[in-house]
Enzyme design. Structure first.
Site, PDB file in Angstrom:
ATOM      1  N   ASP A  67       0.851  -1.184   0.000  1.00  0.00           N
ATOM      2  CA  ASP A  67       0.000   0.000   0.000  1.00  0.00           C
ATOM      3  C   ASP A  67       0.889   1.236   0.000  1.00  0.00           C
ATOM      4  OD1 ASP A  67      -1.735   2.098   0.520  1.00  0.00           O
ATOM      5  OD2 ASP A  67      -2.821   1.069   2.115  1.00  0.00           O
ATOM      6  N   TYR A 168     -10.417  13.380  -7.844  1.00  0.00           N
ATOM      7  CA  TYR A 168      -9.409  12.904  -8.781  1.00  0.00           C
ATOM      8  C   TYR A 168      -8.602  14.057  -9.372  1.00  0.00           C
ATOM      9  CZ  TYR A 168      -7.257  10.825 -12.915  1.00  0.00           C
ATOM     10  OH  TYR A 168      -6.356  10.425 -13.876  1.00  0.00           O
ATOM     11  N   LYS A 172      -4.544  14.993  -8.613  1.00  0.00           N
ATOM     12  CA  LYS A 172      -3.516  14.990  -9.650  1.00  0.00           C
ATOM     13  C   LYS A 172      -2.875  16.368  -9.809  1.00  0.00           C
ATOM     14  CE  LYS A 172      -3.586  10.684 -11.083  1.00  0.00           C
ATOM     15  NZ  LYS A 172      -2.384   9.828 -11.038  1.00  0.00           N
TER      16      LYS A 172
END
Length: 285
Positions: A67, A168, A172
């Site tokens: 992870d 999202y 980013k």
């Protein structure tokens, strides 16, 4: 040696079990690198490792179920790679939670106040903190060796503020900004930090079938192969703080023209990405 420019190098690729990560893992192995594949999904990880060995030869792959948001596991993964292959030269941060977590049946996402706060936090943690953690663990070793690569997979700039993308896009954007900081901090060390993106909506699980039924219209993951190998190699020495659009990487062009066509400064000191997107592609990738 010309067709195996990564001979003697070792790479660690996160999110390598499928999609873009797997394509890059196979490409780097075929180019001569030892490749450690890190993913959460044991089944896809096993299949990917077999494909990487088929591309690069027996013993070139190491599958690590881990992870990227867990400091102890991230540290253990880097130590395992170094122990197995004798060093580490290249880190590609591809692991991410995509926009599919926010898309409804019609492809539209919820308003920002409608999003589950725990989901928002998890996406930010995986997509922004994960690459930071992996790089912070790996980079001291790269600096000690005097040469190395950090390659972060972000997204098209206008996707970062695309309505309905939930966390999202912002996650980013944070990684894009952090790559700029990484590149400045690494200047003069022999280690570089750059961004590589597909250049449009990519044919991965991040784009659900019901949103884009015609998968041939999407950017295919294999476009990541050639620029990933080049960015990982000594041929890209001196390239730091840049972003490259894989769909615009044309192997038929001389290298200077190739870099000019596909590359720009990392982060926002460039024209909007929509201005350089190939015809037929969309922002979401």
């Amino acid at each position: 040696m010309a067709d195996r420019p990564l001979e003697g190098k070792t790479a660690l690729i996160t999110g390598a079990g499928r999609g873009l990560g797997r394509e890059m893992a196979e490409a780097l192995a075929a180019a001569g690198a030892k490749v450690a594949l890190l993913d959460l999904d044991r089944d896809v990880l096993s299949d990917a490792a077999k494909a990487v060995e088929a591309a690069g030869g027996q013993g070139c792959a190491l599958a690590i179920e881990s992870d990227v948001t867990d400091r102890i596991k991230a540290t253990a993964a880097v130590e395992e790679v170094i122990g197995k292959f004798g060093g580490l030269d290249i880190l590609i941060n591809d692991a991410a939670m995509g926009p599919q977590y926010f898309q409804g049946g019609g492809g539209t996402g919820p308003k920002f106040w409608e999003i589950d706060p725990e989901l928002w936090l998890r996406v930010i943690t995986v997509n922004s903190y994960g690459p930071q953690l992996m790089a912070s663990v790996a980079v001291p070793h790269l600096i000690e060796r005097g040469w190395g690569r950090v390659i972060n997979v972000t997204t098209s700039l206008d996707t970062m503020y695309r309505r309905g993308s939930g966390a999202y896009g912002p996650s980013k954007a944070a990684l894009e900004a952090n790559t700029s900081i990484m590149s400045e901090d690494l200047e003069g060390t022999g280690v570089t930090a750059n961004v590589l993106i597909p250049g449009g909506a990519a044919n991965t699980r991040m784009i659900a079938d019901h949103i884009v039924p015609d998968r041939a219209s999407l950017v295919q993951p294999y476009v990541m192969r050639a620029p990933a190998v080049w960015l990982s190699s000594a041929a890209s020495d001196g390239i730091n703080g840049r972003r490259f659009v894989a769909a615009l990487w044309d192997e038929d062009l001389p290298i200077d023209e190739r870099i000019e066509q596909a590359g720009a400064s990392v982060a926002w000191s460039q024209l909007p990405s929509r201005a350089i997107r190939p015809a037929g592609t969309t922002a979401l990738d």
